[in-house]
Design a protein around this motif. Structure first.
Motif, short mmCIF file in Angstrom:
data_model
loop_
_atom_site.label_atom_id
_atom_site.label_comp_id
_atom_site.label_asym_id
_atom_site.label_seq_id
_atom_site.Cartn_x
_atom_site.Cartn_y
_atom_site.Cartn_z
N GLU A 83 1.16 -1.33 -0.23
CA GLU A 83 -0.10 0.14 0.01
C GLU A 83 1.38 1.28 0.36
OE1 GLU A 83 -3.00 2.58 2.89
OE2 GLU A 83 -2.91 0.15 3.33
N SER A 134 0.98 3.64 -3.09
CA SER A 134 0.87 5.38 -2.59
C SER A 134 2.06 6.44 -3.30
CB SER A 134 0.58 5.47 -1.08
OG SER A 134 0.72 7.05 -1.27
N ASP A 163 1.56 6.58 -6.72
CA ASP A 163 0.88 7.31 -7.49
C ASP A 163 1.11 8.69 -7.53
OD1 ASP A 163 -0.04 4.51 -8.36
OD2 ASP A 163 -1.44 4.66 -6.15
N LYS A 199 -7.20 5.80 -8.80
CA LYS A 199 -7.66 5.36 -7.69
C LYS A 199 -8.77 5.39 -6.61
CE LYS A 199 -4.12 5.47 -4.66
NZ LYS A 199 -2.72 5.19 -4.10
N ARG A 254 -11.54 2.81 -5.85
CA ARG A 254 -11.53 2.49 -4.57
C ARG A 254 -13.22 2.56 -4.31
NH1 ARG A 254 -6.70 4.37 -0.78
NH2 ARG A 254 -8.34 3.05 1.02
N PHE A 288 -6.78 -1.33 -3.57
CA PHE A 288 -5.50 -0.22 -4.17
C PHE A 288 -5.83 -0.88 -5.57
CE2 PHE A 288 -4.04 -2.09 0.60
CZ PHE A 288 -4.46 -0.89 1.03
#
Length: 508
Positions: free
Chosen positions: A123, A127, A130, A141, A145, A369
């Motif tokens: 994760e 992150s 991204d 994203k 989600r 994710f």
């Protein structure tokens, strides 16, 4: 950040107080002076270690989750560890368990001397990637989600219906059985009470009629009473009214009992037994009828389950298509960016004198994710097998990448001797990366190298006065002397002082 630290009575320390700033905070001093003891006691005040200090206390700027902890924030929150007969922990003088204070502290503080793999969790790495890609990836994203959440909800609802469908025949048969059982008795509210009255009347019918027949004899003497009253000049109206009322009562009772001639006693008893069984099973006639209504509704639901399933399957197929499409779009963006991610990571690793890492992106099952797994290998070796020094420098590189997109300030990094056994150039490279991280972190480090020591925003000397350990914050000239001691030992040469000054002035 930690604004103040206070220590009392721990091993060689009688007392120490540090007023701290944001930035890179360096502890140096001769071997055995107490640097590691000091670092351990800071960690202990925050529930991340244990020590036998009388008091170790840290004043921090972190916000406490009041709802989660039940504690109230002060302007400056004070974390304290006291050791007398046993260890006790406090936040703002409110007692708290070590586990709770540890959980709270771990949100803000990273101790890089421990092998903590959280900075390499998928994760977190995704992150960073991204944020490197930018708004397109972050918006995509967010959309993914939300869609994934809806997709999972519909999937769960569909699984429940399919499970019910597998049991539908049994459930329908049971519902019908329960409905038919109640319908076969066809109870009416209050019927049981009426039948009990009839049963009671039947049980006394014969005796009651016999008594009524005997009582009717009184009317054969009624005219004698009337004549006597007339002879006595007494108005007989009251007597007539009484006799008429008595006659009405007895006739009514006689008619009621006579009506029972048509009642089948056995049928009444059987009916009472049936209703009694119903009441034993359901509690009351009202509850039996409510249960029947519930089963009728369930039966209707079972009859409509195919329609519900069809609607859910259609929604599921639509969301399935959408969520996989979004996941593929995320993968495409990430796949294009992963090489640049690897390049930027390796740029930091080069500064830290580590060989290149390999960053790979693979696909797995869908999660919140996406379907991507981002992994890092150093020197073609799994992270669990690299040396502690390499592991911690790799963590620094990842944190440096992460810090480029971080908005929050206030986290703390604690490192012991991260530049141990490094050359001067390697030590300076570590110092430069740490200096970059001070944009978002307050960093505590123990160092025996002049390069890293010279980069400190605050420099504390830890030294022995006899057998007592003490601390002192150094000014510029005192920093020169301490760095020169690190370079040349206890006998400080002019060349060492010159080099120390050049280092400090060059890092200003």
């Amino acid at each position: 950040m930690i604004e103040r630290f206070y220590l009392k009575d721990y091993l060689s320390f009688q007392e120490a107080e540090l007023n701290l700033q944001h930035g890179l905070i360096v502890f140096s001093g001769p071997s055995g002076s107490g640097k590691s003891i000091l670092m351990e006691s800071i960690l202990s005040s925050l529930g991340l270690s244990s020590c036998d200090a009388n008091i170790c206390e840290s004043s921090v700027t972190w916000d406490i989750d009041e709802e989660e902890t039940g504690l109230e924030n002060d302007e400056i929150n004070v974390f304290k560890h006291i050791k007398k007969e046993k260890s006790r922990y406090f936040i703002n003088n409110q007692s708290i368990s070590k586990k709770s204070i540890n959980t709270l502290t771990c949100k803000y503080l990273k101790h890089l001397s421990l092998r903590d793999f959280r900075d390499f969790e998928n994760e977190g790495l995704l992150s960073i990637l991204d944020h490197k890609i930018g708004k397109n990836a972050l918006d995509l994203k967010s959309h993914y989600r939300e869609t994934f959440k809806n997709y999972n909800q519909v999937k769960k609802e569909l699984e429940i219906i399919e499970d019910e469908e597998r049991r539908i025949i049994e459930l329908k048969e049971f519902a019908k059985f329960e409905i038919d059982k109640i319908n076969s008795i066809s109870p009416k509210v209050g019927e049981d009470e009426e039948l009990l009255v009839i049963k009671k009347e039947l049980s006394r019918k014969e005796k009651a009629l016999e008594m009524i027949e005997g009582a009717n004899e009184i009317f054969n003497f009624e005219h004698h009473i009337s004549l006597a009253l007339d002879t006595l000049d007494v108005d007989s109206a009251f007597f007539d009214d009484t006799m008429n009322e008595l006659r009405s009562i007895l006739e009514s009772a006689e008619e009621r009992f006579s009506a029972l001639d048509e009642v089948d006693v056995e049928e009444v008893l059987n009916r009472i037994e049936e209703l009694g069984e119903l009441k034993r099973r359901y509690g009351s006639i009202e509850e039996a009828l409510e249960y029947k209504e519930q089963k009728l509704q369930e039966l209707e639901k079972y009859e409509n389950i195919e329609v519900q399933k069809g609607d859910l399957e259609q929604r599921y197929q639509t969301l399935h298509k959408e969520v996989y499409s979004l996941a593929r779009s995320l993968t495409e963006l990430r796949s294009k960016a992963v090489k640049n991610f690897e390049k930027e990571l390796n740029a930091y690793l080069k500064q830290l004198y580590l060989r290149d890492a390999k960053v790979s992106l693979a696909q797995d099952k869908l999660t919140q994710f996406g379907q991507d797994i981002l992994s890092i290998e150093l020197n073609a070796t799994e992270l669990s097998k690299v040396s502690t020094g390499e592991f911690n420098r790799l963590r620094l590189a990842v944190l440096a990448l992460k810090s480029e997109s971080m908005q929050n300030i206030g986290g703390v990094l604690m490192l012991d001797e991260i530049d141990a056994n490094l050359s001067g150039e390697e030590s300076m490279s570590v110092a430069k990366v740490l200096k970059k991280l001070t944009k978002n972190f307050q960093i505590f480090v123990i160092s025996h190298q002049p390069q890293l020591t010279s980069m400190g925003d605050q420099h504390f000397l830890v030294y022995k006065d006899g057998t007592i350990s003490k601390t002192k914050e150094l000014n510029f000239d005192e920093k020169i002397d301490e760095i020169a001691r690190i370079i040349s030992g206890d006998t400080i040469s002019d060349e060492a002082k010159k080099f120390a000054r050049e280092l400090l002035e060059g890092n200003r």
